[in-house]
Design an enzyme around this catalytic site. Structure first.
Site, PDB file in Angstrom:
ATOM      1  N   SER A  78      30.469   6.606  15.634  1.00 50.12           N
ATOM      2  CA  SER A  78      29.661   7.589  16.331  1.00 50.12           C
ATOM      3  C   SER A  78      29.923   7.541  17.838  1.00 50.12           C
ATOM      4  O   SER A  78      31.061   7.725  18.265  1.00 50.12           O
ATOM      5  CB  SER A  78      28.175   7.371  16.006  1.00 50.12           C
ATOM      6  OG  SER A  78      27.381   8.435  16.470  1.00 50.12           O
ATOM      7  N   ASP A 112      28.818  15.375   7.638  1.00 50.91           N
ATOM      8  CA  ASP A 112      28.151  14.766   8.791  1.00 50.91           C
ATOM      9  C   ASP A 112      27.288  15.805   9.502  1.00 50.91           C
ATOM     10  O   ASP A 112      27.804  16.803  10.006  1.00 50.91           O
ATOM     11  CB  ASP A 112      29.208  14.199   9.752  1.00 50.91           C
ATOM     12  CG  ASP A 112      28.621  13.247  10.776  1.00 50.91           C
ATOM     13  OD1 ASP A 112      27.461  13.432  11.176  1.00 50.91           O
ATOM     14  OD2 ASP A 112      29.339  12.313  11.193  1.00 50.91           O
ATOM     15  N   HIS A 151      26.721  10.902   8.046  1.00 49.96           N
ATOM     16  CA  HIS A 151      26.914  10.091   9.250  1.00 49.96           C
ATOM     17  C   HIS A 151      26.685   8.618   8.913  1.00 49.96           C
ATOM     18  O   HIS A 151      25.711   7.991   9.364  1.00 49.96           O
ATOM     19  CB  HIS A 151      25.961  10.563  10.348  1.00 49.96           C
ATOM     20  CG  HIS A 151      26.368  10.127  11.726  1.00 49.96           C
ATOM     21  ND1 HIS A 151      27.547  10.530  12.320  1.00 49.96           N
ATOM     22  CD2 HIS A 151      25.754   9.309  12.635  1.00 49.96           C
ATOM     23  CE1 HIS A 151      27.634   9.989  13.522  1.00 49.96           C
ATOM     24  NE2 HIS A 151      26.565   9.234  13.731  1.00 49.96           N
TER      25      HIS A 151
END
Length: 245
Positions: free
Chosen positions: A120, A190, A223
Protein backbone atom coordinates in the site's frame (compact mmCIF):
# COMPACT_ATOMS: atom_id res chain seq x y z
CA UNK A 1 13.91 -16.30 18.24
CA UNK A 2 14.71 -14.91 14.81
CA UNK A 3 12.63 -11.74 15.24
CA UNK A 4 13.97 -8.86 17.27
CA UNK A 5 12.81 -5.30 17.87
CA UNK A 6 14.54 -2.00 18.45
CA UNK A 7 13.03 1.38 19.27
CA UNK A 8 14.29 4.14 16.99
CA UNK A 9 12.75 7.11 18.78
CA UNK A 10 12.93 10.56 17.25
CA UNK A 11 15.50 12.14 14.99
CA UNK A 12 16.07 14.36 11.96
CA UNK A 13 16.25 13.00 8.43
CA UNK A 14 17.10 15.41 5.61
CA UNK A 15 16.49 18.22 8.08
CA UNK A 16 12.95 17.12 8.96
CA UNK A 17 12.00 16.02 12.48
CA UNK A 18 10.48 12.55 12.39
CA UNK A 19 9.52 10.14 15.14
CA UNK A 20 9.42 6.48 14.15
CA UNK A 21 8.03 3.54 16.06
CA UNK A 22 9.71 0.20 16.72
CA UNK A 23 11.68 -1.57 14.02
CA UNK A 24 11.41 -5.36 13.88
CA UNK A 25 14.17 -7.47 12.35
CA UNK A 26 13.75 -10.98 10.96
CA UNK A 27 17.18 -12.57 10.86
CA UNK A 28 18.11 -15.07 8.12
CA UNK A 29 17.91 -18.74 9.05
CA UNK A 30 20.57 -19.65 6.48
CA UNK A 31 23.48 -17.87 4.81
CA UNK A 32 22.82 -14.13 4.74
CA UNK A 33 22.66 -13.05 1.09
CA UNK A 34 20.20 -10.15 1.02
CA UNK A 35 18.60 -7.53 3.27
CA UNK A 36 15.22 -6.02 2.44
CA UNK A 37 13.49 -3.17 4.27
CA UNK A 38 9.74 -3.87 4.23
CA UNK A 39 7.27 -1.00 4.75
CA UNK A 40 3.70 -1.46 5.97
CA UNK A 41 0.50 0.33 4.96
CA UNK A 42 -1.79 2.77 6.74
CA UNK A 43 -3.05 1.54 10.11
CA UNK A 44 -0.55 -1.32 10.28
CA UNK A 45 2.89 -1.70 11.90
CA UNK A 46 6.23 -3.38 11.40
CA UNK A 47 5.45 -6.17 13.85
CA UNK A 48 2.62 -7.74 11.84
CA UNK A 49 4.66 -7.82 8.64
CA UNK A 50 7.71 -9.22 10.41
CA UNK A 51 5.60 -12.13 11.63
CA UNK A 52 4.39 -12.86 8.09
CA UNK A 53 7.82 -12.48 6.49
CA UNK A 54 9.35 -14.77 9.09
CA UNK A 55 7.19 -17.62 7.77
CA UNK A 56 8.32 -17.31 4.14
CA UNK A 57 10.72 -19.94 2.73
CA UNK A 58 13.47 -17.36 2.15
CA UNK A 59 16.20 -18.37 4.62
CA UNK A 60 18.85 -16.14 3.03
CA UNK A 61 17.01 -12.83 3.50
CA UNK A 62 17.18 -10.50 6.48
CA UNK A 63 14.02 -8.42 6.76
CA UNK A 64 13.92 -5.00 8.44
CA UNK A 65 10.36 -3.87 9.23
CA UNK A 66 10.11 -0.33 10.58
CA UNK A 67 6.96 1.18 12.04
CA UNK A 68 5.78 4.41 10.48
CA UNK A 69 5.90 7.81 12.20
CA UNK A 70 3.23 8.23 14.85
CA UNK A 71 1.69 11.41 13.40
CA UNK A 72 -1.91 10.57 12.45
CA UNK A 73 -1.81 11.98 8.90
CA UNK A 74 1.68 10.84 8.02
CA UNK A 75 3.00 7.47 6.91
CA UNK A 76 6.71 6.89 6.44
CA UNK A 77 7.18 10.64 6.27
CA UNK A 78 4.72 11.64 3.57
CA UNK A 79 1.22 12.96 4.06
CA UNK A 80 -1.89 10.93 3.35
CA UNK A 81 -3.90 13.32 1.18
CA UNK A 82 -5.82 10.74 -0.84
CA UNK A 83 -4.82 8.95 -4.01
CA UNK A 84 -5.39 11.17 -7.00
CA UNK A 85 -3.63 10.96 -10.36
CA UNK A 86 -3.68 14.74 -10.67
CA UNK A 87 -2.95 15.54 -7.02
CA UNK A 88 0.36 16.91 -5.73
CA UNK A 89 3.12 14.63 -4.45
CA UNK A 90 4.67 15.32 -1.06
CA UNK A 91 8.24 15.15 -2.37
CA UNK A 92 9.76 16.34 0.90
CA UNK A 93 7.97 13.62 2.82
CA UNK A 94 8.83 10.98 0.22
CA UNK A 95 12.49 11.99 0.49
CA UNK A 96 12.33 11.58 4.26
CA UNK A 97 10.79 8.13 3.86
CA UNK A 98 13.33 7.03 1.25
CA UNK A 99 16.18 8.39 3.38
CA UNK A 100 14.94 6.39 6.38
CA UNK A 101 15.04 3.23 4.27
CA UNK A 102 18.55 4.12 3.11
CA UNK A 103 19.64 4.69 6.72
CA UNK A 104 18.33 1.25 7.71
CA UNK A 105 20.33 -0.35 4.89
CA UNK A 106 23.50 1.71 5.31
CA UNK A 107 25.24 -0.59 7.81
CA UNK A 108 24.70 -3.85 5.94
CA UNK A 109 27.83 -5.78 4.83
CA UNK A 110 29.21 -4.81 1.42
CA UNK A 111 28.62 -8.27 -0.08
CA UNK A 112 24.91 -8.29 0.79
CA UNK A 113 22.29 -7.43 -1.82
CA UNK A 114 19.97 -4.64 -0.71
CA UNK A 115 16.30 -4.09 -1.43
CA UNK A 116 13.12 -2.33 -0.40
CA UNK A 117 9.53 -3.51 -0.53
CA UNK A 118 6.19 -2.53 0.84
CA UNK A 119 2.42 -2.80 0.88
CA UNK A 120 0.00 0.00 0.00
CA UNK A 121 1.61 3.31 1.03
CA UNK A 122 4.74 1.37 1.90
CA UNK A 123 4.81 0.29 -1.74
CA UNK A 124 4.76 3.96 -2.71
CA UNK A 125 7.94 4.58 -0.72
CA UNK A 126 9.50 1.43 -2.17
CA UNK A 127 8.87 2.39 -5.79
CA UNK A 128 9.92 5.99 -5.12
CA UNK A 129 13.18 4.66 -3.65
CA UNK A 130 13.71 2.70 -6.87
CA UNK A 131 13.51 5.90 -8.91
CA UNK A 132 15.87 7.70 -6.50
CA UNK A 133 18.39 4.87 -6.96
CA UNK A 134 18.18 5.11 -10.74
CA UNK A 135 18.46 8.90 -10.85
CA UNK A 136 21.18 8.82 -8.18
CA UNK A 137 19.57 11.41 -5.96
CA UNK A 138 16.50 12.25 -3.92
CA UNK A 139 13.86 14.66 -5.13
CA UNK A 140 15.66 17.50 -3.31
CA UNK A 141 18.90 16.81 -5.17
CA UNK A 142 20.84 15.15 -2.34
CA UNK A 143 22.78 12.03 -3.45
CA UNK A 144 21.04 8.68 -2.99
CA UNK A 145 23.59 6.49 -1.17
CA UNK A 146 22.33 2.89 -1.54
CA UNK A 147 23.01 0.42 -4.34
CA UNK A 148 19.62 -1.27 -4.61
CA UNK A 149 19.27 -4.77 -6.04
CA UNK A 150 15.49 -4.99 -5.99
CA UNK A 151 12.24 -3.12 -5.25
CA UNK A 152 8.76 -4.52 -4.60
CA UNK A 153 5.37 -2.83 -4.47
CA UNK A 154 2.22 -4.70 -3.42
CA UNK A 155 -1.18 -2.99 -3.75
CA UNK A 156 0.42 0.43 -4.14
CA UNK A 157 1.44 2.98 -6.74
CA UNK A 158 4.39 4.95 -8.10
CA UNK A 159 4.55 8.54 -6.75
CA UNK A 160 5.99 11.45 -8.74
CA UNK A 161 5.52 9.65 -12.05
CA UNK A 162 4.82 12.93 -13.87
CA UNK A 163 8.28 14.28 -13.05
CA UNK A 164 10.24 11.22 -14.20
CA UNK A 165 10.37 12.01 -17.90
CA UNK A 166 13.28 14.46 -17.87
CA UNK A 167 15.34 12.71 -15.21
CA UNK A 168 16.30 9.49 -16.98
CA UNK A 169 18.29 10.75 -19.96
CA UNK A 170 21.91 10.15 -18.94
CA UNK A 171 23.44 6.81 -19.94
CA UNK A 172 24.48 5.90 -16.40
CA UNK A 173 20.96 6.59 -15.12
CA UNK A 174 19.43 4.55 -17.95
CA UNK A 175 21.70 1.63 -17.08
CA UNK A 176 20.73 1.70 -13.41
CA UNK A 177 17.04 1.83 -14.29
CA UNK A 178 17.34 -0.99 -16.81
CA UNK A 179 19.22 -3.27 -14.42
CA UNK A 180 16.94 -3.01 -11.36
CA UNK A 181 14.44 -5.87 -10.89
CA UNK A 182 11.07 -4.48 -9.76
CA UNK A 183 7.97 -6.48 -8.85
CA UNK A 184 4.56 -4.78 -8.84
CA UNK A 185 1.51 -6.79 -7.72
CA UNK A 186 -2.11 -5.67 -7.49
CA UNK A 187 -5.53 -7.15 -6.91
CA UNK A 188 -8.30 -6.39 -9.39
CA UNK A 189 -10.78 -6.14 -6.52
CA UNK A 190 -8.80 -3.54 -4.54
CA UNK A 191 -11.22 -0.86 -3.31
CA UNK A 192 -8.61 1.12 -1.35
CA UNK A 193 -5.90 1.61 -3.98
CA UNK A 194 -7.73 0.85 -7.24
CA UNK A 195 -6.20 -1.71 -9.59
CA UNK A 196 -5.56 0.91 -12.30
CA UNK A 197 -2.93 2.59 -10.09
CA UNK A 198 -0.85 -0.57 -9.91
CA UNK A 199 -1.26 -1.29 -13.61
CA UNK A 200 -0.42 2.27 -14.66
CA UNK A 201 2.56 2.34 -12.28
CA UNK A 202 4.08 -0.74 -13.86
CA UNK A 203 3.45 0.66 -17.34
CA UNK A 204 5.10 3.95 -16.35
CA UNK A 205 8.15 2.17 -14.94
CA UNK A 206 8.61 0.13 -18.11
CA UNK A 207 8.09 3.14 -20.40
CA UNK A 208 10.72 5.08 -18.45
CA UNK A 209 13.36 2.40 -18.91
CA UNK A 210 12.87 0.12 -15.89
CA UNK A 211 12.97 -2.88 -18.21
CA UNK A 212 13.07 -5.52 -15.50
CA UNK A 213 9.67 -4.56 -14.10
CA UNK A 214 7.30 -7.49 -13.60
CA UNK A 215 3.58 -6.89 -13.10
CA UNK A 216 1.29 -9.51 -11.58
CA UNK A 217 -2.48 -9.07 -11.38
CA UNK A 218 -4.80 -11.10 -9.15
CA UNK A 219 -8.48 -11.50 -10.00
CA UNK A 220 -10.78 -10.91 -7.05
CA UNK A 221 -7.99 -9.84 -4.70
CA UNK A 222 -8.80 -6.84 -2.50
CA UNK A 223 -6.47 -4.67 -0.43
CA UNK A 224 -4.66 -7.55 1.26
CA UNK A 225 -2.29 -10.39 0.41
CA UNK A 226 -3.00 -14.03 -0.38
CA UNK A 227 -0.76 -17.14 -0.29
CA UNK A 228 -0.49 -17.27 -4.09
CA UNK A 229 0.88 -13.72 -4.18
CA UNK A 230 3.42 -14.44 -1.43
CA UNK A 231 4.48 -17.70 -3.13
CA UNK A 232 5.12 -15.83 -6.37
CA UNK A 233 6.98 -13.12 -4.46
CA UNK A 234 9.26 -15.79 -2.96
CA UNK A 235 9.93 -17.39 -6.35
CA UNK A 236 10.61 -13.99 -7.94
CA UNK A 237 13.05 -12.94 -5.20
CA UNK A 238 14.88 -16.27 -5.29
CA UNK A 239 15.34 -15.97 -9.03
CA UNK A 240 16.20 -12.27 -9.30
CA UNK A 241 18.53 -12.16 -6.29
CA UNK A 242 20.17 -15.48 -7.08
CA UNK A 243 19.37 -16.88 -3.63
CA UNK A 244 20.61 -20.32 -2.67
CA UNK A 245 17.25 -21.41 -1.26
Amino acid sequence: MSISGAALGSGRILGRAVEFGKTHVVRPKGKHQATIVWLHGLGDNGSSWSQLLETLPLPNIKWICPTAPSQPISLFGFDVVGINEDGPDDVEGLDVAAAHVANLLSNEPSDIKLGVGGFSMGAGTSLYSATCFAVGKYGNGNPYPINLSTAIGLSGWLPCVKTLAGKLEEEQIKNRAASLPILVCHGKGDDVVPYKFGEKSSEALISHGFKKTTFKAYSGLGHYTIPQEMDELCAWLTSNLGLQG
